[in-house]
Design a protein around this motif. Structure first.
Motif, PDB file in Angstrom:
ATOM      1  N   LEU A   9      20.621 -10.187  18.672  1.00  0.00           N
ATOM      2  CA  LEU A   9      20.675  -9.888  20.102  1.00  0.00           C
ATOM      3  C   LEU A   9      21.902 -10.552  20.720  1.00  0.00           C
ATOM      4  O   LEU A   9      22.349 -11.604  20.255  1.00  0.00           O
ATOM      5  CB  LEU A   9      19.416 -10.406  20.795  1.00  0.00           C
ATOM      6  N   THR A  59      24.796  -4.696  17.563  1.00  0.00           N
ATOM      7  CA  THR A  59      25.419  -5.747  18.363  1.00  0.00           C
ATOM      8  C   THR A  59      26.751  -6.139  17.749  1.00  0.00           C
ATOM      9  O   THR A  59      26.881  -6.209  16.517  1.00  0.00           O
ATOM     10  CB  THR A  59      24.496  -6.985  18.430  1.00  0.00           C
ATOM     11  N   ARG A  83      26.382  -4.940  23.123  1.00  0.00           N
ATOM     12  CA  ARG A  83      25.714  -3.866  22.398  1.00  0.00           C
ATOM     13  C   ARG A  83      26.678  -2.727  22.073  1.00  0.00           C
ATOM     14  O   ARG A  83      27.607  -2.450  22.831  1.00  0.00           O
ATOM     15  CB  ARG A  83      24.559  -3.314  23.228  1.00  0.00           C
ATOM     16  N   PHE A 160      17.739 -10.815  27.368  1.00  0.00           N
ATOM     17  CA  PHE A 160      18.036 -11.000  25.945  1.00  0.00           C
ATOM     18  C   PHE A 160      17.617 -12.393  25.484  1.00  0.00           C
ATOM     19  O   PHE A 160      17.122 -12.570  24.369  1.00  0.00           O
ATOM     20  CB  PHE A 160      19.522 -10.767  25.663  1.00  0.00           C
ATOM     21  N   LEU A 177      16.752  -4.331  22.226  1.00  0.00           N
ATOM     22  CA  LEU A 177      18.194  -4.073  22.129  1.00  0.00           C
ATOM     23  C   LEU A 177      18.538  -2.667  22.602  1.00  0.00           C
ATOM     24  O   LEU A 177      19.576  -2.454  23.237  1.00  0.00           O
ATOM     25  CB  LEU A 177      18.646  -4.271  20.678  1.00  0.00           C
TER      26      LEU A 177
END
Length: 206
Positions: A9, A59, A83, A160, A177
């Motif tokens: 993340l 990510t 992301r 997150f 995500l």
């Protein structure tokens, strides 16, 4: 690209050990191009050898530290930054590659944390009831030991961080995500905590 059996993340640290020749070959290219690469979850298959099924949302990982650990072996410490979405997987020649696009974060207002904080407290209570005898409950309790201050910062960063702090499984972390905005991420976290609380209550009754 680096497919893994775990979800990275944004905001998390990621230690990696490189020993496969394909990733050893990838490192000089990554360093030459700013020290960043993509990380995606392996949905089915193994981290070693290829032939896996990969998620399409991942990510960007930035290399913070790289240590030579012997011939063709390296230890990395990376940070998740932002992301990305895979638009096309390219042949793994000589290492996993993909065409990707950034996933922007929409401008949103504050999010509501009360349900998440209440369910976090419920988890702590359940772990306190059975944690001395149950290794899984002890592990969950250790995940919840640090005090939290969700809601004091940017909602993107905080949602997150909450998903990182809480004991969520890979599928729920991937759903976080992929969620388009902080409000949607709160909904995913909230539902995941409901499922975990129900599972722990059943475990304690047994």
């Amino acid at each position: 690209m680096f497919p893994l059996g775990a979800v990275l993340l944004p905001g998390e640290k990621l230690p990696l050990r490189i020993f496969e020749p394909r990733y050893a070959a990838m490192l000089p290219v990554v360093e030459k191009n700013g020290g960043e690469f993509g990380v995606v979850l392996i949905e089915r298959g193994s981290e070693v050898g290829g032939g896996d099924v990969r998620s399409m949302v991942g990510t960007v990982a930035r290399i913070d530290r790289l240590t030579d650990a012997g011939p063709g072996r390296y230890s990395l410490l990376c940070s998740g930054t932002s992301r990305i979405r895979v638009t096309e997987w390219l042949p793994d020649d000589p290492y996993p590659r993909a065409l990707v696009e950034d996933l922007p974060e929409p401008d949103t207002g504050p999010v509501e944390w009360s349900d998440v904080l209440e369910k976090r407290a419920q988890l702590q209570l359940l772990c306190g009831q059975g944690g001395r005898k149950d290794p899984q409950l002890r592990w969950i309790a250790s995940q919840l030991a640090a005090p939290v201050d969700y809601g004091d910062g940017d909602p993107v960063t905080e949602t997150f961080r909450a998903a990182s702090d809480l004991p969520l499984g890979p599928a729920d972390r991937q759903s976080v995500l992929e969620s388009p905005d902080p409000g949607s991420r709160i909904d995913v976290i909230d539902a995941a905590l409901d499922d975990l609380i129900a599972a722990l209550r059943f475990r304690l009754r047994g």
